[in-house]
Design a protein around this motif. Structure first.
Motif, PDB file in Angstrom:
ATOM      1  N   CYS A  43      21.316  -5.129 -37.592  1.00 40.55           N
ATOM      2  CA  CYS A  43      20.566  -3.810 -37.111  1.00 40.55           C
ATOM      3  C   CYS A  43      20.464  -2.986 -36.027  1.00 40.55           C
ATOM      4  O   CYS A  43      20.537  -2.284 -35.850  1.00 40.55           O
ATOM      5  N   GLY A  44      20.637  -4.054 -35.357  1.00 43.16           N
ATOM      6  CA  GLY A  44      20.282  -3.563 -33.586  1.00 43.16           C
ATOM      7  C   GLY A  44      19.152  -3.253 -33.467  1.00 43.16           C
ATOM      8  O   GLY A  44      19.230  -3.397 -31.989  1.00 43.16           O
ATOM      9  N   LYS A  45      18.113  -3.904 -33.538  1.00 43.28           N
ATOM     10  CA  LYS A  45      17.063  -3.926 -32.581  1.00 43.28           C
ATOM     11  C   LYS A  45      16.816  -5.182 -32.334  1.00 43.28           C
ATOM     12  O   LYS A  45      17.317  -6.049 -33.026  1.00 43.28           O
ATOM     13  N   SER A  46      16.705  -4.991 -31.377  1.00 40.00           N
ATOM     14  CA  SER A  46      16.499  -6.465 -29.821  1.00 40.00           C
ATOM     15  C   SER A  46      15.130  -7.373 -30.387  1.00 40.00           C
ATOM     16  O   SER A  46      15.480  -8.087 -29.772  1.00 40.00           O
ATOM     17  N   ASN A  47      14.208  -6.932 -30.770  1.00 41.56           N
ATOM     18  CA  ASN A  47      13.221  -7.672 -31.792  1.00 41.56           C
ATOM     19  C   ASN A  47      13.839  -7.677 -32.607  1.00 41.56           C
ATOM     20  O   ASN A  47      12.964  -9.393 -33.339  1.00 41.56           O
ATOM     21  N   CYS A  48      15.005  -7.932 -33.243  1.00 38.13           N
ATOM     22  CA  CYS A  48      14.601  -8.383 -35.371  1.00 38.13           C
ATOM     23  C   CYS A  48      15.542 -10.103 -34.117  1.00 38.13           C
ATOM     24  O   CYS A  48      16.167 -10.368 -34.057  1.00 38.13           O
ATOM     25  N   GLY A  53      21.446 -13.665 -33.604  1.00 33.81           N
ATOM     26  CA  GLY A  53      22.277 -14.291 -34.438  1.00 33.81           C
ATOM     27  C   GLY A  53      22.593 -14.925 -36.326  1.00 33.81           C
ATOM     28  O   GLY A  53      23.242 -14.678 -36.099  1.00 33.81           O
ATOM     29  N   GLU A  54      20.745 -14.013 -36.241  1.00 31.20           N
ATOM     30  CA  GLU A  54      20.624 -15.029 -37.934  1.00 31.20           C
ATOM     31  C   GLU A  54      20.932 -13.035 -38.315  1.00 31.20           C
ATOM     32  O   GLU A  54      19.735 -12.338 -37.952  1.00 31.20           O
ATOM     33  N   LYS A  55      21.549 -12.493 -38.515  1.00 29.88           N
ATOM     34  CA  LYS A  55      22.162 -11.575 -39.908  1.00 29.88           C
ATOM     35  C   LYS A  55      21.909 -11.391 -40.182  1.00 29.88           C
ATOM     36  O   LYS A  55      21.619 -12.005 -41.751  1.00 29.88           O
ATOM     37  N   HIS A  56      21.999  -9.892 -40.966  1.00 24.81           N
ATOM     38  CA  HIS A  56      21.428  -9.243 -42.337  1.00 24.81           C
ATOM     39  C   HIS A  56      22.191  -9.765 -43.557  1.00 24.81           C
ATOM     40  O   HIS A  56      23.659  -9.317 -42.771  1.00 24.81           O
ATOM     41  N   GLY A  57      21.493  -9.938 -44.826  1.00 30.87           N
ATOM     42  CA  GLY A  57      23.070  -9.794 -46.283  1.00 30.87           C
ATOM     43  C   GLY A  57      23.236 -10.442 -46.254  1.00 30.87           C
ATOM     44  O   GLY A  57      22.074 -11.687 -46.779  1.00 30.87           O
ATOM     45  N   PRO A  58      24.049 -11.439 -47.734  1.00 29.98           N
ATOM     46  CA  PRO A  58      24.829 -10.629 -47.558  1.00 29.98           C
ATOM     47  C   PRO A  58      24.834  -9.108 -47.871  1.00 29.98           C
ATOM     48  O   PRO A  58      24.182  -8.886 -49.076  1.00 29.98           O
ATOM     49  N   TYR A  59      26.004  -7.900 -47.411  1.00 30.34           N
ATOM     50  CA  TYR A  59      25.892  -7.045 -48.127  1.00 30.34           C
ATOM     51  C   TYR A  59      26.806  -6.792 -48.653  1.00 30.34           C
ATOM     52  O   TYR A  59      28.269  -7.286 -48.562  1.00 30.34           O
ATOM     53  N   TYR A  60      26.910  -6.599 -50.289  1.00 29.37           N
ATOM     54  CA  TYR A  60      28.333  -6.476 -51.209  1.00 29.37           C
ATOM     55  C   TYR A  60      29.468  -4.807 -50.604  1.00 29.37           C
ATOM     56  O   TYR A  60      28.492  -4.083 -51.059  1.00 29.37           O
ATOM     57  N   VAL A  61      30.144  -4.957 -50.422  1.00 30.84           N
ATOM     58  CA  VAL A  61      30.739  -3.739 -50.775  1.00 30.84           C
ATOM     59  C   VAL A  61      32.135  -4.007 -51.214  1.00 30.84           C
ATOM     60  O   VAL A  61      32.978  -4.650 -51.411  1.00 30.84           O
ATOM     61  N   LEU A  62      32.741  -2.812 -51.710  1.00 29.67           N
ATOM     62  CA  LEU A  62      33.758  -2.853 -52.830  1.00 29.67           C
ATOM     63  C   LEU A  62      34.991  -1.742 -51.083  1.00 29.67           C
ATOM     64  O   LEU A  62      34.727  -0.617 -51.147  1.00 29.67           O
ATOM     65  N   SER A  63      36.089  -2.275 -51.155  1.00 30.17           N
ATOM     66  CA  SER A  63      36.962  -1.761 -50.457  1.00 30.17           C
ATOM     67  C   SER A  63      38.092  -1.220 -51.716  1.00 30.17           C
ATOM     68  O   SER A  63      38.479  -1.568 -53.102  1.00 30.17           O
ATOM     69  N   ASN A  64      38.784   0.241 -51.039  1.00 32.90           N
ATOM     70  CA  ASN A  64      39.564   0.695 -52.084  1.00 32.90           C
ATOM     71  C   ASN A  64      40.099   1.436 -51.319  1.00 32.90           C
ATOM     72  O   ASN A  64      39.920   2.099 -50.647  1.00 32.90           O
ATOM     73  N   ARG A  65      42.051   1.613 -51.139  1.00 34.26           N
ATOM     74  CA  ARG A  65      42.820   1.913 -50.859  1.00 34.26           C
ATOM     75  C   ARG A  65      43.185   2.143 -51.633  1.00 34.26           C
ATOM     76  O   ARG A  65      44.363   2.345 -52.125  1.00 34.26           O
TER      77      ARG A  65
END
Ligand code: ZN
Length: 128
Positions: A43-48, A53-65
């Motif tokens: 998320c970019g917050k330095s105190n998080c 290295g413990e990132k947020h998620g998973p976020y699910y993304v639908l990609s479409n070209r």
């Protein structure tokens, strides 16, 4: 003559296969073209914790070209299962279309052989 009978049988067999494939394709009334993936992000917050290295998620993304332009849609968690199913369905549909093309090509080739055999038979019948 037996050649023509065999060719006719081959053509009729392909047509039966063709029809059931078309039926199956016409069942797929809802589908989504694209691919589904998950990602983790900081998320970019330095105190998080994600800064360690413990990132947020998973976020699910639908990609479409489409037309060279990619779009990304973030999915809500309760949408993921259904979207995955619809994406897979589109994949099956594309596979089916490929098979349909192959079948049409084979059908056409059989008809060309049929044409050659029927032409020979025509000559024989005319006595020339
Ligand atoms: Zn964070």
């Amino acid at each position: 003559m037996t050649d023509l009978v065999q060719l006719e049988q081959g053509i009729r067999d392909r047509l039966i296969e063709h029809e059931s494939l078309v039926d199956a394709l016409l069942q797929e009334r809802e589908q989504i073209r694209g691919s589904l993936f998950s990602r983790f992000a900081a998320c970019g917050k330095s105190n998080c914790a994600c800064a360690q290295g413990e990132k947020h998620g998973p976020y699910y993304v639908l990609s479409n070209r489409s037309g060279g332009e990619g779009t990304f849609i973030y999915l809500k968690e309760d949408q993921v299962g259904r979207v995955r199913e619809l994406v897979n369905r589109h994949r099956r549909f594309r596979k089916g279309l490929k098979r349909l093309k192959g079948l049409s090509t084979r059908l056409h080739a059989l008809f060309e052989k049929y044409e050659s055999s029927a032409t020979l038979a025509g000559f024989r019948q005319a006595g020339i």
